[in-house]
Design a protein around this motif. Structure first.
Motif, short mmCIF file in Angstrom:
data_model
loop_
_atom_site.label_atom_id
_atom_site.label_comp_id
_atom_site.label_asym_id
_atom_site.label_seq_id
_atom_site.Cartn_x
_atom_site.Cartn_y
_atom_site.Cartn_z
N SER A 97 1.38 -2.28 16.33
CA SER A 97 1.25 -3.00 15.06
C SER A 97 0.19 -2.33 14.19
CB SER A 97 0.87 -4.45 15.31
OG SER A 97 -0.31 -4.51 16.07
N ALA A 98 0.59 -2.09 12.95
CA ALA A 98 -0.33 -1.41 12.03
C ALA A 98 -1.20 -2.46 11.36
CB ALA A 98 0.47 -0.64 10.99
N THR A 99 -2.47 -2.43 11.67
CA THR A 99 -3.39 -3.43 11.08
C THR A 99 -4.21 -2.84 9.95
OG1 THR A 99 -4.98 -2.86 12.80
CG2 THR A 99 -3.63 -4.81 13.17
N HIS A 100 -4.25 -1.52 9.88
CA HIS A 100 -5.04 -0.85 8.85
C HIS A 100 -4.27 0.38 8.38
CE1 HIS A 100 -7.92 -3.28 11.04
NE2 HIS A 100 -8.70 -3.24 9.96
N ALA A 101 -4.72 0.94 7.29
CA ALA A 101 -4.05 2.14 6.79
C ALA A 101 -5.04 3.01 6.03
CB ALA A 101 -2.88 1.77 5.90
N LEU B 234 0.83 -1.21 0.00
CA LEU B 234 0.00 0.00 0.00
C LEU B 234 0.87 1.26 0.00
CD1 LEU B 234 -3.00 0.59 -0.01
CD2 LEU B 234 -2.95 0.77 2.46
N ARG B 235 1.97 1.22 0.76
CA ARG B 235 2.86 2.39 0.76
C ARG B 235 3.41 2.63 -0.63
NH1 ARG B 235 7.75 3.83 0.38
NH2 ARG B 235 8.40 1.67 0.03
N GLN B 236 3.83 1.56 -1.29
CA GLN B 236 4.40 1.74 -2.63
C GLN B 236 3.34 2.20 -3.63
OE1 GLN B 236 7.04 -1.12 -4.33
NE2 GLN B 236 7.99 -1.65 -2.40
N GLN B 237 2.13 1.68 -3.50
CA GLN B 237 1.06 2.13 -4.41
C GLN B 237 0.74 3.59 -4.16
OE1 GLN B 237 -0.37 0.38 -7.00
NE2 GLN B 237 1.30 -1.01 -6.52
N ALA B 238 0.71 3.98 -2.90
CA ALA B 238 0.46 5.38 -2.57
C ALA B 238 1.55 6.26 -3.17
CB ALA B 238 0.40 5.56 -1.06
N GLU B 239 2.78 5.79 -3.03
CA GLU B 239 3.92 6.55 -3.55
C GLU B 239 3.83 6.68 -5.07
OE1 GLU B 239 6.21 7.66 -1.27
OE2 GLU B 239 7.12 8.79 -2.91
N ALA B 240 3.51 5.58 -5.72
CA ALA B 240 3.45 5.59 -7.18
C ALA B 240 2.35 6.51 -7.69
CB ALA B 240 3.22 4.17 -7.70
N ASN B 241 1.31 6.67 -6.87
CA ASN B 241 0.18 7.51 -7.31
C ASN B 241 0.15 8.88 -6.65
OD1 ASN B 241 -1.52 5.82 -9.17
ND2 ASN B 241 -1.34 4.40 -7.46
N ASN B 242 1.22 9.21 -5.97
CA ASN B 242 1.36 10.52 -5.32
C ASN B 242 0.29 10.77 -4.26
OD1 ASN B 242 2.95 12.80 -5.08
ND2 ASN B 242 1.56 14.04 -6.33
N LEU B 243 -0.12 9.69 -3.60
CA LEU B 243 -1.10 9.83 -2.51
C LEU B 243 -0.35 9.78 -1.18
CD1 LEU B 243 -3.77 7.35 -3.90
CD2 LEU B 243 -3.72 9.84 -4.15
N VAL B 244 -1.08 10.03 -0.12
CA VAL B 244 -0.45 10.04 1.21
C VAL B 244 -0.92 8.79 1.97
CG1 VAL B 244 -0.27 11.27 3.39
CG2 VAL B 244 -0.27 12.52 1.23
N PHE B 245 0.06 8.09 2.52
CA PHE B 245 -0.18 6.82 3.20
C PHE B 245 -0.05 7.02 4.70
CE2 PHE B 245 2.31 3.22 5.04
CZ PHE B 245 1.38 2.21 4.92
N GLU B 246 -1.04 6.52 5.43
CA GLU B 246 -0.96 6.66 6.90
C GLU B 246 -1.35 5.34 7.57
OE1 GLU B 246 -3.93 9.06 8.76
OE2 GLU B 246 -2.84 9.14 10.65
N PRO B 247 -0.39 4.64 8.14
CA PRO B 247 -0.75 3.41 8.85
C PRO B 247 -1.49 3.71 10.15
CG PRO B 247 1.63 3.77 8.92
CD PRO B 247 1.05 4.93 8.20
N LEU B 248 -2.45 2.88 10.49
CA LEU B 248 -3.18 3.04 11.75
C LEU B 248 -2.75 1.91 12.68
CD1 LEU B 248 -6.74 3.75 10.31
CD2 LEU B 248 -5.06 5.41 11.08
N GLU B 249 -2.37 2.28 13.89
CA GLU B 249 -1.75 1.28 14.76
C GLU B 249 -2.61 0.92 15.96
OE1 GLU B 249 2.00 3.01 15.70
OE2 GLU B 249 2.86 2.53 13.74
N LEU B 250 -2.55 -0.34 16.31
CA LEU B 250 -3.15 -0.80 17.56
C LEU B 250 -2.23 -0.37 18.71
CD1 LEU B 250 -4.32 -4.35 16.52
CD2 LEU B 250 -5.79 -2.53 17.32
N PRO B 251 -2.70 -0.48 19.94
CA PRO B 251 -1.86 0.01 21.04
C PRO B 251 -0.48 -0.66 21.13
CG PRO B 251 -4.09 -0.37 21.79
CD PRO B 251 -4.04 -0.86 20.39
#
Lengths: 690, 873
Positions: free
Chosen positions: A299-303, A279-296
């Motif tokens: 660990s990032a389970t969503h983004a 997802l980070r690479q796809q965001a980068e390739a499309n000039n979007l902004v990637f933000e992982p969402l982390e559990l306490p």
């Protein structure tokens, strides 16, 4: 003709009865709880402080305890917060919600070896309301129908009984057979209704098992002090929960539990890492902004994927590669140009790192959320929320269900119909290989975890959280699901009900007594008899369960030995399986202790224990341990044990002492009329002949 | 010595009586000193001989791919709460308490499996420079890790060895196990594998099902059968069975399980589980050795080829260099790789015989639609923390573009004339060099042809049937090997002949007869050929296409070479790459740490007059305009290598080939970040700037640098770029026939043709993998975390392996083979030649023997948990 009509009518009546029975059945299991009083259940917090979780121990009369994991849920709804104002709770404190409770049957002593873990309650898992049940049986109704009405004062249903996971397998098989043989032939309507209902019930439970797993994993990661669970115990609980996802998972040998836990966890983390990076690479390739969402636990389970409002103008003609993202091109989307929905201003430094607004060189960027993805999905991140098109994830969610329901329930195509099987296999393979989330069966995990994340992640903006929650509820296909706010209330109410049940003499203590009496059945009956009892239990839809009559003292004595033997058996098998030389890998005193127990009380130990002991004998050079191995083999009243002694006796490479000792034990065993295979008996006779 | 003693005593007799007492005292002191020297001179070799006489009659080597020394050490010291023992109890028991471990063992070169195992398996300098190598002229690929084509061709009886041994055989570098006869050795499946054992695969399946009870199989089925596990299990089983047979004197087992785990997962539990599985296997092997009849004479060695950069706090982030080179800014290249991009997501990815993969770009400036005929970039991204890039010779691009322009009918006359001039100017500039290449290649292919004829006769004379005794001796495999060589040489002859044909056509073009419209471009510019390596000038001014406005003229009417072409400065472009999404604190926004390329020694000689800057090899490191360095190397007698690191800035190569650059004083933030590294260990009393500015041997640099962030990267960079001779390709050997000389030159050329234009080194926690994702971790760089590997020895009573010894002296991959040869008594003294290889030719090894293993103190085992945490940092 008439008789045919009669027969058809009769079949309908039977199927209607069975369907009704089927609908009622999940509720019947705990409706037959025992009624003996007990009232000493007062919760005491266990010393397991952690950032978001705490553990509370509640003693249960009769020798057990409830272990409850509480979580602080900063992501409670506005309603909940309003309620806290009314009840006078502190506003700055995150609400404390009971999440998972596990019953540990301790037999009332402090000895860990005879403890047995039993029920796991996930407090958001509840018996559905009547409306929910009815809706769950409606084919092609892929939607929630609202929350369970009224406060739940009944004891919550456990998601799993850790001591009787095999029951679930037999029940599953029984119901599958019933469905195929009796219900399906009655007609499309009944077939579709029952199958839909079963599927919704299964998915509902699965979703809560997944959340229970996530919570236990977070608790394990956060717990900084010695856990109330023994080393490996928590992993074994989680392994058993993981195995509920497999048809025959309930009958997998205990020896595999560590491996199941380790492999499954590794696989999940692997998937998560791959999706994070994809997802980070796809965001980068499309000039979007990637933000992982982390559990306490970090660990990032969503983004989330965002687009900068300023980029919309600048990149109007930019090509968009939406493979893996499954959302519309943002660069030519008029909706985004006039976006009035949720947006956030973030600050970035010269290296594009997020920073504080007052950091030197910080530049403000207004971001519009595009989509939210789950990272725990095989192959690709799964689209859970599309902020521009609410229907998009829902359609993806529904695609496989519709396909299957039409094929199976309407067209009555068998799963093993060759053209259908081939077509589906090819379609599944291609979509899976290409990484399309249209056709995946594991959406449930990402969906369930997001609900948990929304509750636990304090970093999410409340407005965004509400927005995501609202959209997420829409994605749910299961009429049995409740929304997040309702689940918090349910969890509290069900926990209270469970505590009340634990306090009542006719509540949990009585249930405990019945479970122990059922546990003794295996000590008093042969395998055949036990099988017959199980069949009776299945045929009566769980109404009949055979239990032994025994005084509490007899119970405790019998169970103490049996459980300790099981504990040491498990330990010895683990030692035997992993060790090329026991004393290098294990504390030899622990091994000796286990062997001493078997040598003293192991007459009922099984063939697997005997094999493990024989293997330990072969892979140790410790004299005392070897002696104990032979003593244990003598004590175990199984042919395998005596065969092992015979092999040692026959092995000319062995030291004479061990061969002599083996011979002595074999003679004694023969004298005591122990179980001995004919070949070994002949050997003993020949020895005496010498 | 004895004459010294005579002189001493004769001198003492001449002393006067009055000073007798004083003299006697002095004499005694001097005598004691002399005896001391004598004893050192005499006793040390004696001790060495005595100790090395305690030899292992056989050796069992467990080769673990990517096992970091630091991670093993960390887990050995951890206590498992369940067992009360070390988390890796067998490794602690066998090697920490009962054996010797080399605490500072490093890869010499890149931390990449193909090259690294090639050094460990041969004990020779680096000849294999990547997991994948491309021949720049023919696009032939050497895919060292891909075992599927090998097995497929083995079924068809076309190949008997993996590509690695084939390449090494060509240049006459024997493998360690070649020193053992066929019946004395048992090898696992590995990168440098000889022969295929189909029975292993067959037995893997049958044993998997026959060694388990039905209920176990049912549980395995529920949990999912693993085909990979079956083969690993069988390989493990076979090794243990063979250990019981004393006829086997060399046994090895190769595993990549830990390496795979760390590529995928960064979490501690996954790493520990993989290590514990290894630990248990090591235990089983050790107990099998103990039970074997030659236990006392058997040594067990665990060795790994590199470490791995895996950190629980970070995901390793990928950057797509293929996409960069395909973009307009990157030069609009059609890019060839040997790994399919996003392989796991491609239906074609199920095809096991991976051909060359061409990624077509829509942004090509002049080759649209010709991606398969004219790729202009080759990338080997295997290794992940580093990538190797080949770019087509910039002058071939220039000629190609000009030819295309000249074939246009609408080209204005003045432009046509100027373009023709420019075309021939470029061609004439390169003509002498290309003419020489053409002539040499023709000579070499002619010699190769003769060799092929001889080889064909040899192959034809091979028996068609083999007895059991022949098979046991490996004669059937050797015959197949002869055929494989013939087949390979025929391919070489065909490919190079085709290249020479087009090159000859190109060189045959003359101004006076030039008719571009009648030229078929593939007849003069070979399809798929990259041509010669680009110079620094070309890399800084790379011709990627026509400029947006097309050809332009200067006021004088000549072609404006500056404005007519789209040019790319690759070192600057690569280093300047930055990403938008930088969500992991502490990671660099720039995925590329530095780039490196070789500068020919002649170029350096032309450009600098300072004799202290004279070198045999030179590597330019670029980390920005202000942060560059020249790595200079001198080869002296024997294998002595001296290296010097010269900080520079603004290096440019002029069109005439001369270099210009600014010398910098030592400072922070130079490539390899040596100056600021707190772990730099200089000799006592040395002044930092002075010492760093001077020439030092590779060993001195290793000692100084090995604990730093980039570890022995300075030595490794030289190893990666330098050309090393082998006895089979060395030019200065007397009495060679002309054909032998030509064939040697041909092999040298082949090895030179695989060398890349640019070596791209990733920033920390970045990688260039685009086949899939490796978020768990990667290797391939020179960072210590990736180069710090594992080497441990243990052995029975007769092997003399010290117990409980931790060697802190740094060693690198070159030390492995000579040490094992010494341990097994095959090398009589350090530096002595060893009969190795099929022909039993004597081979010498440039690496140091790990002397502590033979002369170290026999210390009693020490408590491991109480020891210092990690020796290194």
């Amino acid at each position: 003709m008439n008789s045919l009509a009669c027969a058809r009518g009769g079949r309908r009546a039977v199927s209607t009865f069975l369907t009704l029975l089927f609908v009622i059945c999940p509720g019947t299991r705990l409706a037959v709880l025992a009624q003996t009083p007990a009232a000493d259940a007062q919760p005491t917090p266990a010393p397991t402080p952690s950032a978001g979780f705490r553990l509370e121990r509640t003693p249960v009369a009769g020798g057990a305890e409830l272990l409850t994991v509480f979580g602080q849920l900063p992501g409670s709804s506005a309603n909940e917060q309003a309620q806290r104002v009314v009840t006078g709770e502190r506003q700055d404190a995150a609400p404390d919600v009971p999440l998972v409770t596990i019953l540990r049957d301790t037999l009332g002593d402090g000895q860990r070896e005879n403890d047995r873990l039993r029920y796991v309650w996930m407090h958001t898992y509840t018996r559905p309301g009547a409306g929910q049940r009815a809706a769950a049986a409606v084919p092609f109704l892929y939607n929630r129908v609202g929350n369970k009405q009224g406060e739940s004062r009944r004891v919550p249903p456990p998601v799993v009984d850790l001591s009787a996971t095999d029951h679930e397998v037999w029940q599953k098989l029984f119901w599958s057979a019933l469905q195929t043989i009796l219900i399906d032939p009655t007609g499309v309507v009944v077939k579709a209704a029952t199958r839909t209902y079963r599927r919704n019930v299964t998915d509902y439970r699965k979703a809560h098992v997944i959340r229970a797993l996530a919570i236990l994993s977070l608790y394990e990661a956060e717990s900084g002090t010695p856990s109330v669970f023994s080393p490996g115990e928590l992993n074994e609980i989680q392994a058993r929960l993981m195995l509920t996802q497999k048809t025959f998972g309930g009958i997998v040998d205990d020896i595999y539990l560590q491996r199941v836990y380790q492999q499954q966890t590794t696989q999940w983390l692997d998937t998560r890492g791959h999706n994070w990076e994809l997802l980070r690479q796809q965001a980068e390739a499309n000039n979007l902004v990637f933000e992982p969402l982390e559990l306490p636990d970090g660990s990032a389970t969503h983004a989330l994927l965002w687009v900068a409002r300023a980029d919309l103008e600048a990149n109007g003609a930019r090509p968009f590669k939406g493979r893996f993202l499954n959302i519309d091109n943002p660069w030519n989307d008029r909706r985004l140009r006039k976006w009035q929905g949720y947006a956030e201003t973030r600050y970035f430094d010269a290296d594009n790192r997020p920073c504080a607004p007052d950091a030197p060189g910080a530049r403000a960027v207004e971001l519009i959320p595009l989509a939210l993805y789950g990272l725990d999905h095989p192959k690709i991140p799964i689209l859970l929320v599309d902020f521009r098109d609410t229907l998009n994830p829902k359609q993806r969610e529904m695609s496989r269900r519709v396909l299957e329901d039409v094929a199976r329930n309407v067209l009555a195509v068998s799963r093993f119909d060759l053209p259908y099987l081939l077509g589906r296999t090819v379609y599944d393979y291609v979509t899976d290989k290409r990484g399309m989330d249209l056709n995946q069966t594991s959406r449930l995990r990402a969906y369930s975890q997001l609900k948990l994340l929304l509750s636990l992640d304090a970093s999410l903006d409340p407005e965004l959280r509400t927005e995501v929650s609202r959209r997420l509820e829409y994605v749910s296909l299961n009429p049995l699901e409740n929304d997040r706010a309702a689940e918090v209330q349910l969890a509290r109410a069900q926990y209270e009900a469970l505590l009340d049940y634990a306090r009542r003499p006719d509540g949990l203590p009585a249930q405990l007594d019945r479970d122990r009496r059922a546990e003794i059945v295996s000590l008093k009956h042969t395998r055949t008899e036990q099988t017959l009892f199980r069949v009776a239990n299945l045929l009566s839809f769980g109404l009949y369960t055979h239990r032994e009559e025994a005084t509490p003292a007899e119970q405790a004595a019998a169970l103490d030995v049996e459980r300790q033997l099981a504990y040491h058996r498990h330990f010895l098998r683990e030692v035997a399986r992993t060790s090329a030389r026991v004393e290098v890998q294990w504390e030899i005193a622990d091994v000796r202790r286990a062997l001493e127990y078997v040598a003293a009380h192991g007459a009922r130990a099984d063939a697997k224990t005997a094999k493990a002991v024989a293997r330990i004998f072969a892979s140790t050079q410790d004299e005392a341990t070897r002696r104990l191995c032979l003593s244990s083999l003598y004590r175990i009243n199984k042919e395998t044990a005596k065969d092992a002694l015979a092999r040692i006796y026959r092995d000319e490479a062995q030291d004479a002492r061990w061969r002599t000792l083996s011979a002595d034990y074999l003679r004694r065993a023969a004298g005591e009329q122990q179980r001995i295979a004919p070949a070994t008996a002949k050997l003993i006779a020949a020895m005496d002949g010498q | 010595m004895s004459s010294g003693l005579t002189q001493y005593f004769s001198h003492s007799r001449q002393t006067c009586v009055g000073r007798r007492l004083h003299c006697a005292r002095r004499r005694a002191t001097r005598l004691a000193r002399l005896l001391g020297v004598l004893s050192v001179c005499y006793l040390l070799p004696t001790a060495y001989c005595l100790l090395t006489s305690a030899q292992a009659r056989r050796v069992v080597i467990i080769k673990v791919d990517g096992l970091p020394g630091a991670e093993v050490d960390r887990y050995v010291r951890e206590r498992d709460p369940r067992t009360g023992k070390s988390a890796l109890p067998w490794i602690e028991h066998i090697f920490y308490q009962g054996g010797t471990r080399v605490e500072n063992f490093y890869v010499r070169g890149m931390s990449l499996s193909g090259p690294s195992w090639s050094m460990l398996d041969t004990g020779q300098h680096l000849h294999i420079k990547g997991n994948v190598e491309f021949d720049r002229l023919t696009l032939h690929t050497y895919d060292y890790l891909n075992f599927i084509p090998f097995w497929v061709e083995n079924v068809g009886r076309r190949r008997v060895d993996m590509p690695g041994p084939e390449t090494l055989d060509e240049i006459g570098v024997p493998l360690l196990f070649d020193t053992y006869a066929n019946g004395e050795r048992h090898m696992g499946f590995q990168t440098f594998q000889r022969g295929a054992r189909w029975t292993t695969l067959q037995n893997a399946l049958t044993n998997y099902f026959t060694t388990r009870a039905p209920e176990e199989l049912f549980d395995e089925w529920t949990l999912g059968f693993g085909g990979r596990n079956m083969v690993m299990e069988q390989l493990q089983r076979e090794l243990i069975q063979k250990i019981a047979d004393p006829r086997y004197r060399y046994l090895d087992f190769y595993t990549t399980e830990f390496d795979h785990a760390t590529h995928h997962n960064r979490d501690r539990a996954t790493h520990l589980a993989a290590l514990q599985a290894l630990d248990q296997y090591v235990g089983r092997v050790w107990t099998a050795i103990e039970k074997s009849p030659v236990a006392a004479d058997t040594a067990l060695v665990v060795v790994s080829d590199h470490g791995t950069n895996s950190d629980e706090r970070y995901y390793s982030q990928g950057y797509n260099l293929v996409k960069l080179l395909g973009s307009a800014d990157g030069g609009g290249h059609h890019v060839v790789t040997k790994r399919r991009l996003l392989n796991d997501y491609a239906l074609k990815g199920i095809y096991p015989l991976v051909p060359l993969i061409t990624t077509t770009t829509p942004d090509s400036f002049y080759l649209k639609g010709q991606s398969t005929d004219y790729p202009t970039a080759l990338i080997d991204f295997d290794g992940n923390e580093r990538a190797g890039i080949h770019l087509r010779d910039s002058d071939l691009n220039l000629l190609h573009i000009l030819l295309l322009e000249l074939q246009r009918k609408d080209l204005a006359a003045d432009l046509r004339r100027a373009a023709t001039e420019a075309f021939f100017a470029a061609l004439d500039r390169r003509r002498p060099e290309w003419q020489r290449t053409l002539e040499e290649l023709r000579e070499e292919t002619a010699a190769l042809h003769k060799l092929i004829e001889r080889q064909a006769a040899l192959v034809a004379a091979q028996p068609k049937k083999w007895t059991k005794a022949d098979q046991d001796a490996g004669r059937d495999k050797e015959a197949l090997r002869q055929f494989a060589r013939l087949d390979s040489w025929r391919g070489d002859e065909r490919d190079y002949t085709e290249y020479t044909r087009t090159l000859a056509n190109l060189l045959a073009l003359r101004r006076e007869t030039f008719e571009p419209a009648h030229i078929n471009i593939p007849d003069v510019l070979a399809k798929g050929a990259m041509g010669d390596r680009n110079t620094v000038f070309e890399l800084q001014n790379y011709v990627a296409g026509l400029a947006p406005g097309g050809l332009k003229l200067t006021p004088a009417g000549a072609l404006d070479m500056g404005r007519s072409f789209k040019r790319v400065d690759y070192p600057a472009l690569l280093r300047a790459v930055a990403v938008r999404n930088n969500v992991q604190p502490g990671l660099d926004t720039h995925p590329v740490d530095f780039v490196a390329t070789q500068i020919p020694a002649e170029t350096l000689r032309l450009s600098v007059s300072d004799p202290n800057m004279r070198a045999d090899d030179c590597v330019w490191l670029y980390r920005g305009e202000e942060s560059q360095a020249l790595l200079l190397a001198r080869r002296e007698r024997g294998d002595k290598i001296s290296l010097r690191f010269v900080p520079v800035a603004h290096l440019r190569q002029n069109a005439d080939g001369t270099l210009s650059f600014e010398r910098l004083a030592w400072r922070a933030d130079l490539p390899l970040k040596i100056w600021e590294d707190a772990q730099l260990v200089l000799p006592a009393g040395a002044e930092r700037a002075a010492w760093l500015s001077d020439w030092h041997t590779d060993l001195e640099w290793l000692r100084a640098l090995h604990l730093t962030e980039y570890s022995n990267g300075l030595v490794g960079l030289h190893e990666e770029f330098a050309h090393f001779d082998t006895p089979a390709i060395a030019a200065d050997v007397p009495d060679l026939t002309r054909d032998e000389q030509l064939l040697r030159r041909f092999r040298r050329r082949q090895r030179a043709l695989i060398e890349t234009d640019l070596f791209v080194h990733a920033s920390d926690h970045w990688n260039f993998d685009v086949r899939g994702f490796n978020p768990g971790g990667n290797h391939g760089s020179f960072r210590r975390v990736s180069t710090h590997a594992t080497l441990m020895f243990a052995g029975g009573a007769n092997t003399g392996v010290p117990r409980g010894l931790a060697v802190s002296e740094p060693y690198d991959s070159l030390s492995f083979v000579p040490t094992v040869l010494t341990l097994t008594g095959r090398m009589s003294a350090p530096g002595a030649a060893v009969a190795a290889g099929f022909a039993g030719q004597p081979a010498q090894f440039p690496g140091r023997v790990i002397a502590e293993l033979f002369t170290g103190p026999r210390a009693p085992p020490r408590s491991v948990a109480a020891g210092t945490a990690e020796n290194a940092h």
